[in-house]
Design an enzyme around this catalytic site. Structure first.
Site, PDB file in Angstrom:
ATOM      1  N   SER A  57      -0.854  -7.176  18.842  1.00  0.00           N
ATOM      2  CA  SER A  57       0.047  -6.468  17.928  1.00  0.00           C
ATOM      3  C   SER A  57       1.517  -6.838  18.100  1.00  0.00           C
ATOM      4  O   SER A  57       2.348  -6.443  17.272  1.00  0.00           O
ATOM      5  CB  SER A  57      -0.126  -4.960  18.100  1.00  0.00           C
ATOM      6  OG  SER A  57      -1.418  -4.556  17.658  1.00  0.00           O
TER       7      SER A  57
ATOM      8  N   ASP B 274      -4.245   4.058   4.454  1.00  0.00           N
ATOM      9  CA  ASP B 274      -5.074   3.521   5.543  1.00  0.00           C
ATOM     10  C   ASP B 274      -6.234   4.462   5.839  1.00  0.00           C
ATOM     11  O   ASP B 274      -6.038   5.524   6.435  1.00  0.00           O
ATOM     12  CB  ASP B 274      -4.215   3.340   6.793  1.00  0.00           C
ATOM     13  CG  ASP B 274      -5.049   2.949   8.017  1.00  0.00           C
ATOM     14  OD1 ASP B 274      -6.158   2.423   7.827  1.00  0.00           O
ATOM     15  OD2 ASP B 274      -4.567   3.188   9.143  1.00  0.00           O
TER      16      ASP B 274
ATOM     17  N   ASP C  99      -9.593  -0.298  12.170  1.00  0.00           N
ATOM     18  CA  ASP C  99      -8.294   0.038  12.742  1.00  0.00           C
ATOM     19  C   ASP C  99      -8.542   0.668  14.118  1.00  0.00           C
ATOM     20  O   ASP C  99      -9.638   1.171  14.389  1.00  0.00           O
ATOM     21  CB  ASP C  99      -7.554   1.026  11.838  1.00  0.00           C
ATOM     22  CG  ASP C  99      -6.080   1.140  12.213  1.00  0.00           C
ATOM     23  OD1 ASP C  99      -5.254   0.552  11.504  1.00  0.00           O
ATOM     24  OD2 ASP C  99      -5.772   1.816  13.210  1.00  0.00           O
TER      25      ASP C  99
ATOM     26  N   HIS D 234      -4.267   5.928   9.609  1.00  0.00           N
ATOM     27  CA  HIS D 234      -2.909   6.441   9.793  1.00  0.00           C
ATOM     28  C   HIS D 234      -2.362   7.125   8.547  1.00  0.00           C
ATOM     29  O   HIS D 234      -1.174   7.467   8.509  1.00  0.00           O
ATOM     30  CB  HIS D 234      -1.971   5.280  10.169  1.00  0.00           C
ATOM     31  CG  HIS D 234      -2.302   4.634  11.481  1.00  0.00           C
ATOM     32  ND1 HIS D 234      -1.649   4.945  12.655  1.00  0.00           N
ATOM     33  CD2 HIS D 234      -3.217   3.687  11.801  1.00  0.00           C
ATOM     34  CE1 HIS D 234      -2.140   4.202  13.644  1.00  0.00           C
ATOM     35  NE2 HIS D 234      -3.100   3.426  13.150  1.00  0.00           N
TER      36      HIS D 234
ATOM     37  N   CYS E 101      -0.244  -0.032  13.084  1.00  0.00           N
ATOM     38  CA  CYS E 101      -1.372   0.140  12.161  1.00  0.00           C
ATOM     39  C   CYS E 101      -2.014  -1.209  11.841  1.00  0.00           C
ATOM     40  O   CYS E 101      -1.393  -2.076  11.205  1.00  0.00           O
ATOM     41  CB  CYS E 101      -0.877   0.821  10.884  1.00  0.00           C
ATOM     42  SG  CYS E 101      -2.123   0.925   9.592  1.00  0.00           S
TER      43      CYS E 101
END
Length: 679
Positions: free
Chosen positions: A327, A351, A364, A370, A383
């Site tokens: 990430s 999401d 996810d 989220h 996210c």
């Protein structure tokens, strides 16, 4: 009957013979005279030179190797001289028997024997090889009495390299070792051949290798009068050697020590640099190794232990280890989206906790998702779904072209050898890398995982740190460098490394501000907020957790059920202060798990050290090693309070009685390939 002799005829023959003999004698004398004239007049200069060479010998004087210092003048590599017991194998009839007999005069350990054996395999038989090093005066005297018994064995005084802090910063400093055959051939063909006469050692790794020309110095010569037996009698003339220059690094060795200590026994890497100059402040690769092992020639068992270790201590993970960025890649993806117009900061997606493509479910990390996510929230809460959708919209080649501008998949040009490019995938790369048509084809599903820093993405911590520094420096990319300056040993004038910008500004200022603002949010209210709680400065960061192995669609990742080396990597990138960055970094702790728990705490201590002059307490250090202290605990020490050097020196110390210690060069100072891709 009486024979009558012709006396006149006999006299005539005698005179003729006498004349011939006289002519022969005269011709002989003429030949001798002409030869004498030829030797004494015609070849006078040539023969005089040969006579002088028989009477004299030109002996190279090896220069003292230059010092290596950290940015504050702490000596990281120096020299000392010591006596060595050396053997020339071609002059010894029975080598094993000779060594056995020598062991009765001097102590020769099994490690000495193994090291000598390895040196023999790498050298020619007529070369003088050290069997024992660092002899005391008493040992020298013992051998001198017995010397007549050992033809081909002698005592020599040699310079040795010393790395006083042992394993500390070993991948940066590197080491020297004996010149091998291939290196000798290259030197013989180079313009420096004369400058390496008498030199047995050369830089093999790190700064020692990359700055060999600066550190080596200029070889001098002594003209010695010799006896008929070739023994030196007296010095006739001398041209002294010039020591090597002093190389001062940008590294802060106390900061380096702190980071290596915080890693503990864990594997990983950290690169911290000044975004405005490109100076590298810490360059950590764990585990490390002791470069002193290589100075005298490493024995086969020690080499095997290092080379075959599953932890790969010889691998410079910061320079050559490549990892999926996880990430930590998302801020760069977000900036690419802004630059291409694929997203605006306010644009949101819903999401649900997954993204579907062709019947495949990309999950996810947060069950249920989220909710509504804009760019700021996508970075702060990390996210995945936002970036699945974004990657699908942008496509692999657009991602490649945008991210390449930050240096991903490119060499940074750092000033030590061995850097690798990593891998920033594209359709062209795949066509070139694979042979079968079905393998060359790029599939849409392969693009999705690129958005969260997985898939084919593989980069070094140096690349990730450089990209983070570029973002922190408002899109201006600076060339990273380890060496701050080289100080001339004669004039003491420093040659400072130029702060070199690379290429044009990466992105628009407004777009960079959006992404930097979101990264500040990460450290205030996001995934790494716990680590930066209470910090008196504002910082930006991004956590990352990178998969090492693929998890099946119907399975869930449970770290406790995974073999340790198959667990996720913990990553973190950061810069501070946010409004005027003076430090940027990237860190990975291999197979540790969440970046917020294991990498961000180390980054916080690095920021505190550099910006606040604080060194963590002993209690804090132990807690960070175990991943149990996000923010600092206990009372931090000032850097000045840190005991230095840390513990006992790991480097070999010159013997109390023996050849005198020698420093490589006068300089300001406060104190005296096993490479593989890591996925």
């Amino acid at each position: 009957m009486t024979e009558l002799r012709n006396v006149e005829a006999d006299l005539s023959r005698f005179r003729a013979r006498l004349l011939v003999a006289g002519i022969v004698v005269v011709l002989g004398f003429l030949l001798l005279l002409s030869r004498l004239v030829y030797l004494q007049v015609v070849r006078h200069d040539d023969l005089l030179e040969q006579a002088e060479s028989n009477r004299t010998a030109i002996v190279p004087v090896v220069p003292n190797r230059g010092l290596i210092l950290d940015r504050n003048g702490v000596v990281l590599a120096s020299n000392y001289s010591a006596y060595t017991l050396e053997v020339t194998p071609s002059k010894v009839s029975d080598l094993e028997q000779t060594i056995d007999e020598l062991s009765q005069v001097l102590e020769i350990t099994p490690r000495d024997r193994r090291r000598f054996k390895k040196l023999r395999e790498e050298s020619r038989s007529f070369e003088s090889l050290p069997l024992r090093t660092r002899l005391s005066d008493e040992e020298v005297a013992k051998f001198a009495v017995q010397r007549y018994r050992f033809p081909g064995v002698e005592i020599k005084a040699r310079l040795f390299r010393s790395y006083p802090y042992g394993e500390l910063a070993s991948h940066v400093i590197g080491y020297i070792g004996r010149i091998n055959q291939s290196e000798k051939e290259k030197l013989d063909e180079s313009e420096d051949a004369a400058n390496y006469r008498g030199t047995d050692y050369i830089g093999k790794l790190g700064v020692e290798q990359s700055f060999e020309t600066q550190l080596h110095g200029i070889t001098g010569v002594d003209s010695m009068e010799t006896s008929a037996g070739g023994r030196a009698m007296r010095r006739l003339a001398s041209s002294p050697a010039t020591p090597g220059n002093t190389v001062k690094l940008a590294i802060d060795i106390k900061l380096q020590h702190m980071v290596e200590e915080l890693f503990g026994e864990r594997r990983g890497a950290l690169v911290a640099l000044d975004p405005k100059t490109g100076e590298i402040l810490a360059f950590v690769s764990k585990p490390t190794f002791d470069p002193n092992l290589f100075v005298e020639g490493i024995d086969s068992e020690s080499w095997q232990a290092l080379n075959e270790s599953i932890d790969k201590p010889l691998l410079n993970r910061a320079l050559r280890g490549t990892y999926p960025p996880g990430s930590t890649y998302k801020p760069f993806m977000a900036l690419a989206a802004l630059e291409t117009g694929a997203r605006t900061p306010e644009q949101s997606i819903a999401d649900p906790g997954f993204f579907m493509l062709g019947g495949h479910r990309f999950r996810d990390d947060k069950e249920g998702g989220h909710g509504m996510v804009n760019m700021y929230k996508s970075i702060v809460e990390s996210c995945d779904t936002y970036y699945y959708v974004l990657a699908n919209d942008m496509g692999v080649d657009t991602i490649h072209d945008q991210l390449q501008r930050f240096g991903f998949g490119e060499l940074t040009g750092i000033d030590i050898h061995g850097e690798v490019r990593g891998l920033l995938p594209s359709t062209a790369w795949k066509r070139k890398s694979y042979k079968r048509a079905d393998q060359q084809k790029w599939y849409a599903g392969e693009t999705i995982s690129l958005g969260i820093g997985q898939g084919y993405n593989n980069f070094t911590m140096l690349q990730l740190a450089s990209a983070t520094a570029t973002l922190a420096n408002n899109g201006v990319k600076m060339k990273p460098h380890l060496v701050k300056e080289v100080v001339d040993v004669i004039t003491h004038a420093p040659a400072t490394t130029e702060h070199e910008s690379v290429g044009e500004v990466i992105a628009k200022a407004a777009n960079i501000a959006v992404v930097k603002g979101a990264m500040v949010g990460v450290n205030i209210e996001g995934t790494s907020a716990a680590s930066f709680r209470g910090a008196p400065y504002t910082s930006g960061g991004k956590t990352g957790t990178a998969q090492v192995v693929q998890i099946k669609a119907n399975e869930k990742y449970v770290a406790s059920k995974m073999e340790e080396r198959f667990r996720d990597h913990a990553l973190f990138t950061a810069f501070a202060p946010a409004e005027d960055p003076k430090i940027a970094l990237a860190i990975i702790v291999e197979n540790a798990g969440f970046g917020a728990k294991y990498s961000a705490p180390i980054a916080r201590r690095v920021m505190d050290y550099w910006l606040l002059n604080q060194y963590p307490s002993l209690q804090d250090i132990e807690a960070v090693k175990k991943g149990m202290a996000p923010a600092p605990i206990g009372k931090p020490r000032t850097v000045a309070e840190l005991p230095w050097p840390p513990g006992a020196p790991a480097a070999p110390v010159a013997p109390a009685s023996g050849a005198s210690g020698a420093s490589a060069a006068s300089a300001p100072a406060k104190t005296a390939s096993a490479a593989s891709t890591v996925r």
